[in-house]
Design a protein around this motif. Sequence first.
Motif, mmCIF file in Angstrom:
data_model
loop_
_atom_site.group_PDB
_atom_site.id
_atom_site.type_symbol
_atom_site.label_atom_id
_atom_site.label_comp_id
_atom_site.label_asym_id
_atom_site.label_seq_id
_atom_site.Cartn_x
_atom_site.Cartn_y
_atom_site.Cartn_z
ATOM 1 N N GLY A 140 41.982 36.813 44.995
ATOM 2 C CA GLY A 140 43.344 36.830 44.467
ATOM 3 C C GLY A 140 44.119 38.069 44.862
ATOM 4 N N ASP A 141 45.282 38.222 44.259
ATOM 5 C CA ASP A 141 46.171 39.349 44.538
ATOM 6 C C ASP A 141 45.606 40.643 43.962
ATOM 7 O OD1 ASP A 141 47.713 37.201 45.310
ATOM 8 O OD2 ASP A 141 49.331 37.563 43.871
ATOM 9 N N GLY A 142 45.803 41.745 44.698
ATOM 10 C CA GLY A 142 45.514 43.077 44.184
ATOM 11 C C GLY A 142 44.060 43.379 43.896
ATOM 12 N N CYS A 143 43.143 42.731 44.580
ATOM 13 C CA CYS A 143 41.722 42.991 44.348
ATOM 14 C C CYS A 143 41.261 44.217 45.132
ATOM 15 C CB CYS A 143 40.889 41.775 44.737
ATOM 16 S SG CYS A 143 41.143 40.368 43.623
ATOM 17 N N GLU A 144 40.154 44.803 44.697
ATOM 18 C CA GLU A 144 39.593 45.989 45.338
ATOM 19 C C GLU A 144 38.103 45.771 45.534
ATOM 20 O OE1 GLU A 144 39.077 50.770 44.415
ATOM 21 O OE2 GLU A 144 40.576 49.600 43.324
ATOM 22 N N ILE A 145 37.665 45.948 46.776
ATOM 23 C CA ILE A 145 36.261 45.743 47.118
ATOM 24 C C ILE A 145 35.724 47.030 47.747
ATOM 25 C CG2 ILE A 145 34.643 44.433 48.535
ATOM 26 C CD1 ILE A 145 36.532 42.038 48.277
ATOM 27 N N HIS A 146 34.648 47.555 47.157
ATOM 28 C CA HIS A 146 34.032 48.785 47.657
ATOM 29 C C HIS A 146 32.938 48.458 48.681
ATOM 30 C CE1 HIS A 146 35.756 51.841 44.825
ATOM 31 N NE2 HIS A 146 36.223 50.702 44.333
ATOM 32 N N GLN A 147 32.327 49.506 49.221
ATOM 33 C CA GLN A 147 31.351 49.345 50.295
ATOM 34 C C GLN A 147 30.110 48.563 49.863
ATOM 35 O OE1 GLN A 147 32.098 52.238 48.808
ATOM 36 N NE2 GLN A 147 30.302 53.533 48.560
ATOM 37 N N ASN A 148 29.530 47.891 50.860
ATOM 38 C CA ASN A 148 28.265 47.160 50.711
ATOM 39 C C ASN A 148 28.309 46.054 49.654
ATOM 40 O OD1 ASN A 148 26.967 48.721 52.721
ATOM 41 N ND2 ASN A 148 26.734 50.362 51.225
ATOM 42 N N VAL A 149 29.441 45.424 49.515
ATOM 43 C CA VAL A 149 29.592 44.302 48.582
ATOM 44 C C VAL A 149 29.346 42.993 49.325
ATOM 45 C CG1 VAL A 149 31.332 42.966 47.292
ATOM 46 C CG2 VAL A 149 31.137 45.438 46.961
ATOM 47 N N THR A 150 28.690 42.065 48.663
ATOM 48 C CA THR A 150 28.483 40.732 49.213
ATOM 49 C C THR A 150 29.086 39.696 48.277
ATOM 50 O OG1 THR A 150 26.419 41.363 50.312
ATOM 51 C CG2 THR A 150 26.746 39.009 49.893
ATOM 52 N N LEU A 151 29.942 38.835 48.834
ATOM 53 C CA LEU A 151 30.410 37.629 48.151
ATOM 54 C C LEU A 151 29.762 36.490 48.922
ATOM 55 C CD1 LEU A 151 34.248 38.353 47.719
ATOM 56 C CD2 LEU A 151 32.384 38.896 46.157
ATOM 57 N N GLY A 152 28.611 36.039 48.440
ATOM 58 C CA GLY A 152 27.797 35.124 49.224
ATOM 59 C C GLY A 152 27.678 33.737 48.648
ATOM 60 N N GLU A 153 27.261 32.836 49.515
ATOM 61 C CA GLU A 153 27.087 31.440 49.140
ATOM 62 C C GLU A 153 25.734 31.197 48.483
ATOM 63 O OE1 GLU A 153 27.999 28.629 52.293
ATOM 64 O OE2 GLU A 153 29.298 30.150 53.189
ATOM 65 N N LEU B 282 37.492 35.011 43.259
ATOM 66 C CA LEU B 282 38.023 36.142 42.513
ATOM 67 C C LEU B 282 39.466 35.857 42.149
ATOM 68 C CD1 LEU B 282 36.780 39.138 44.732
ATOM 69 C CD2 LEU B 282 35.512 37.841 43.001
ATOM 70 N N ARG B 283 39.822 36.033 40.896
ATOM 71 C CA ARG B 283 41.206 35.906 40.472
ATOM 72 C C ARG B 283 41.935 37.204 40.814
ATOM 73 N NH1 ARG B 283 40.195 31.110 40.900
ATOM 74 N NH2 ARG B 283 39.713 29.803 39.113
ATOM 75 N N ASN B 284 43.026 37.515 40.152
ATOM 76 C CA ASN B 284 43.841 38.678 40.494
ATOM 77 C C ASN B 284 43.322 39.977 39.879
ATOM 78 O OD1 ASN B 284 45.649 36.990 41.885
ATOM 79 N ND2 ASN B 284 46.706 36.512 39.976
ATOM 80 N N ASN B 285 43.527 41.075 40.628
ATOM 81 C CA ASN B 285 43.228 42.437 40.165
ATOM 82 C C ASN B 285 41.769 42.644 39.774
ATOM 83 O OD1 ASN B 285 46.025 43.199 40.435
ATOM 84 N ND2 ASN B 285 46.369 41.951 38.607
ATOM 85 N N VAL B 286 40.872 42.053 40.515
ATOM 86 C CA VAL B 286 39.437 42.226 40.294
ATOM 87 C C VAL B 286 38.975 43.426 41.107
ATOM 88 C CG1 VAL B 286 37.159 41.193 40.711
ATOM 89 C CG2 VAL B 286 39.044 39.772 39.863
ATOM 90 N N THR B 287 38.140 44.263 40.511
ATOM 91 C CA THR B 287 37.533 45.394 41.209
ATOM 92 C C THR B 287 36.034 45.158 41.278
ATOM 93 O OG1 THR B 287 39.231 46.933 40.455
ATOM 94 C CG2 THR B 287 37.150 47.890 41.180
ATOM 95 N N ILE B 288 35.483 45.346 42.477
ATOM 96 C CA ILE B 288 34.040 45.181 42.664
ATOM 97 C C ILE B 288 33.477 46.495 43.190
ATOM 98 C CG2 ILE B 288 32.210 43.881 43.781
ATOM 99 C CD1 ILE B 288 34.163 41.572 44.078
ATOM 100 N N GLY B 289 32.579 47.105 42.419
ATOM 101 C CA GLY B 289 31.976 48.381 42.770
ATOM 102 C C GLY B 289 30.981 48.269 43.913
ATOM 103 N N GLY C 12 30.614 46.266 38.089
ATOM 104 C CA GLY C 12 30.076 47.606 38.300
ATOM 105 C C GLY C 12 29.240 47.717 39.557
ATOM 106 N N ALA C 13 29.077 48.948 40.013
ATOM 107 C CA ALA C 13 28.281 49.230 41.201
ATOM 108 C C ALA C 13 26.856 48.716 41.010
ATOM 109 C CB ALA C 13 28.262 50.725 41.476
ATOM 110 N N GLY C 14 26.349 48.062 42.029
ATOM 111 C CA GLY C 14 24.981 47.579 42.012
ATOM 112 C C GLY C 14 24.738 46.330 41.181
ATOM 113 N N ALA C 15 25.767 45.764 40.589
ATOM 114 C CA ALA C 15 25.587 44.573 39.758
ATOM 115 C C ALA C 15 25.227 43.368 40.615
ATOM 116 C CB ALA C 15 26.863 44.280 38.972
ATOM 117 N N ILE C 16 24.437 42.505 40.061
ATOM 118 C CA ILE C 16 24.134 41.218 40.679
ATOM 119 C C ILE C 16 24.706 40.172 39.734
ATOM 120 C CG2 ILE C 16 22.345 39.609 41.408
ATOM 121 C CD1 ILE C 16 20.609 42.054 42.044
ATOM 122 N N ILE D 186 28.036 44.715 34.409
ATOM 123 C CA ILE D 186 27.241 45.786 34.988
ATOM 124 C C ILE D 186 25.767 45.389 35.018
ATOM 125 C CG2 ILE D 186 28.818 47.608 34.262
ATOM 126 C CD1 ILE D 186 26.804 48.271 32.012
ATOM 127 N N GLY D 187 25.021 46.070 35.868
ATOM 128 C CA GLY D 187 23.570 46.005 35.843
ATOM 129 C C GLY D 187 22.930 44.911 36.655
#
Length: 163
Positions: free
Chosen positions: A85-98, A106-113, A131-135, A147-148
Motif C-alpha cells: 500500500g501507500d507510504g510503506c517502509e521496508i528495511h534490509q533483509n526483509v522477505t515477503l514470500g509465497e 500490506l495495507r497503507n503505512n506499514v513498517t517492516i523492520g 518488528g525486526a526479525g519477526a516471522i 514482534i518475535g
Amino acid sequence: MAFNRHALQADLVANQGSAKGRLVMKLFRLGQALPPRVRRLYHPVYYVIVDIVMGISLPLQTQIGPGLILRHGQGIVISWKSTIGDGCEIHQNVTLGEKDNAAPQLRNNVTIGANAVLLGGITVGDDAYIGAGAIVLTDVPAGAVAIGQKARIISSPTRGHAG
C-alpha cells in the motif's frame, strides 16, 4: 500501463536520504510504465541493476502504492504476488514470500523492520509495525505491533553436536 508521476514523486520524497532507494524506485516505476514489448527488453537490464547489483528483488509485476521507502535496501525479496500500500517502509533483509501460492498483502503505512519474514496470503493492516526479525505467518490487524519469533526443535542430533 501509464506512467504514474504521482507515485514516482511520492517515492522520491520518501527516499530523500537514500540514493539507492530513489534509483530503485525510478527504475521500478519506469519499468511498470513501459509497453509490454519494450518492457521485455528492459527487464534484463532492470534485473541486473536492481536484483544483482543492488540486492533487491522487486519484480515489475508487483503492485506498489506511492511513497515506498526502501530503508538500507539490501537483501530485500518481494514476491510479485504481494501488494504494498501507500507510504510503506521496508528495511534490509526483509522477505515477503509465497506460501501455498499466496503472498503477503500490506495495507497503507506499514513498517517492516530488518530481517523480518512474512509468508503466505496474510494481510498486514494499516499503520501496523512488524518488528525486526519477526516471522509473520498470520494476519496482523491495523495499528498492531508484531514482534518475535519462536524456534522449535523438530529433531535431535544422533551424533555429537558441533561446537
